[in-house]
Design an enzyme around this catalytic site. Structure first.
Site, PDB file in Angstrom:
ATOM      1  N   HIS A 103       0.921  -1.336  -0.102  1.00 18.79           N
ATOM      2  CA  HIS A 103       0.059   0.116  -0.251  1.00 18.79           C
ATOM      3  C   HIS A 103       0.954   1.141   0.014  1.00 18.79           C
ATOM      4  O   HIS A 103       1.641   1.367   0.953  1.00 18.79           O
ATOM      5  CB  HIS A 103      -0.923   0.083   1.240  1.00 18.79           C
ATOM      6  CG  HIS A 103      -1.994   1.170   1.365  1.00 18.79           C
ATOM      7  ND1 HIS A 103      -3.248   0.833   1.187  1.00 18.79           N
ATOM      8  CD2 HIS A 103      -1.653   2.509   1.495  1.00 18.79           C
ATOM      9  CE1 HIS A 103      -3.772   2.310   1.299  1.00 18.79           C
ATOM     10  NE2 HIS A 103      -2.894   3.172   1.452  1.00 18.79           N
ATOM     11  N   HIS A 105       3.263   4.157   0.533  1.00 24.14           N
ATOM     12  CA  HIS A 105       3.519   4.863   1.913  1.00 24.14           C
ATOM     13  C   HIS A 105       4.793   5.662   1.640  1.00 24.14           C
ATOM     14  O   HIS A 105       5.789   5.328   0.777  1.00 24.14           O
ATOM     15  CB  HIS A 105       3.764   3.959   2.984  1.00 24.14           C
ATOM     16  CG  HIS A 105       4.559   2.565   2.758  1.00 24.14           C
ATOM     17  ND1 HIS A 105       4.132   1.622   2.028  1.00 24.14           N
ATOM     18  CD2 HIS A 105       5.865   2.507   3.235  1.00 24.14           C
ATOM     19  CE1 HIS A 105       5.110   0.667   1.814  1.00 24.14           C
ATOM     20  NE2 HIS A 105       6.301   1.208   2.630  1.00 24.14           N
TER      21      HIS A 105
HETATM   22  P1  5GP Z   1       8.632  -0.708   3.043  1.00 25.68           P
HETATM   23  O1  5GP Z   1       9.491  -1.641   2.990  1.00 25.68           O
HETATM   24  O2  5GP Z   1       7.174  -1.309   2.526  1.00 25.68           O
HETATM   25  O3  5GP Z   1       8.969   0.506   2.134  1.00 25.68           O
HETATM   26  O4  5GP Z   1       8.185  -0.422   4.481  1.00 25.68           O
HETATM   27  C1  5GP Z   1       7.155  -0.804   5.333  1.00 25.68           C
HETATM   28  C2  5GP Z   1       7.370  -0.332   6.628  1.00 25.68           C
HETATM   29  O5  5GP Z   1       6.131  -0.484   7.349  1.00 25.68           O
HETATM   30  C3  5GP Z   1       8.610  -0.573   7.435  1.00 25.68           C
HETATM   31  O6  5GP Z   1       9.449   0.386   7.765  1.00 25.68           O
HETATM   32  C4  5GP Z   1       7.966  -1.418   8.687  1.00 25.68           C
HETATM   33  O7  5GP Z   1       8.753  -1.110  10.042  1.00 25.68           O
HETATM   34  C5  5GP Z   1       6.439  -0.780   8.650  1.00 25.68           C
HETATM   35  N1  5GP Z   1       5.641  -1.610   9.243  1.00 25.68           N
HETATM   36  C6  5GP Z   1       5.222  -2.725   9.032  1.00 25.68           C
HETATM   37  N2  5GP Z   1       4.326  -3.334   9.613  1.00 25.68           N
HETATM   38  C7  5GP Z   1       3.696  -2.226  10.450  1.00 25.68           C
HETATM   39  C8  5GP Z   1       2.653  -2.226  11.275  1.00 25.68           C
HETATM   40  O8  5GP Z   1       1.828  -3.071  11.571  1.00 25.68           O
HETATM   41  N3  5GP Z   1       2.565  -0.856  11.646  1.00 25.68           N
HETATM   42  C9  5GP Z   1       3.321   0.317  11.576  1.00 25.68           C
HETATM   43  N4  5GP Z   1       3.290   1.309  12.323  1.00 25.68           N
HETATM   44  N5  5GP Z   1       4.404   0.004  10.754  1.00 25.68           N
HETATM   45  C10 5GP Z   1       4.668  -0.960  10.212  1.00 25.68           C
END
Ligand code: 5GP
Length: 120
Positions: A103, A105
């Site tokens: 999603h 972010h």
């Molecule tokens: P990506 O690798 O997709 O760019 O980053 C995903 C981010 O989401 C990571 O920094 C991870 O720590 C964070 N994240 C994963 N699961 C959760 C959650 O349940 N709550 C929150 N607040 N952050 C999450």
């Protein structure tokens, strides 16, 4: 490319209130909350409320109000967060960028020197 949104991803569950979060800012089109595993003293995630997998999906298919609402939310987070010294925005998309949550972010990172943009 065709984008397929999985509504069982963790941020979709956060948006539906099924999983708690530490909200920093919320508006009609966006939610900002603290990253569960912060990589810097300031590590806030900003997400649009619509079902978009990644930045390219959002920029290609979101309407003007959604895009403005999301970007304004980033602006509000920068006002709220302690990032006077500077900050970095990161948005990972798909495998090469190690996107973990499908999603869109933005990671807003700051509160210390962040080093070079990428490991070489
Ligand atoms: P990506 O690798 O997709 O760019 O980053 C995903 C981010 O989401 C990571 O920094 C991870 O720590 C964070 N994240 C994963 N699961 C959760 C959650 O349940 N709550 C929150 N607040 N952050 C999450």
């Amino acid at each position: 490319m065709t984008f397929v949104y999985d509504d069982q991803n963790i941020f979709a569950k956060i948006l539906r209130g099924e999983i708690p979060n530490q909200t920093v800012f919320e508006s009609e089109h966006a939610l900002a909350f603290k990253d569960i595993n912060p990589a810097a003293p300031v590590h806030i995630l900003v997400i649009p409320k619509g079902p978009y997998v990644s930045m390219d999906h959002f920029c290609q298919e979101a309407d003007a109000a959604e895009i403005e609402g999301f970007m304004r939310a980033v602006g509000e987070v920068c006002k709220i967060a302690d990032v006077e010294g500077g900050f970095r925005v990161i948005s990972n998309a798909r495998e090469d960028a190690l996107q973990e949550v499908p999603h869109l972010h933005f990671h807003i990172l700051g509160g210390r020197g962040l080093g070079p943009i990428l490991a070489r």
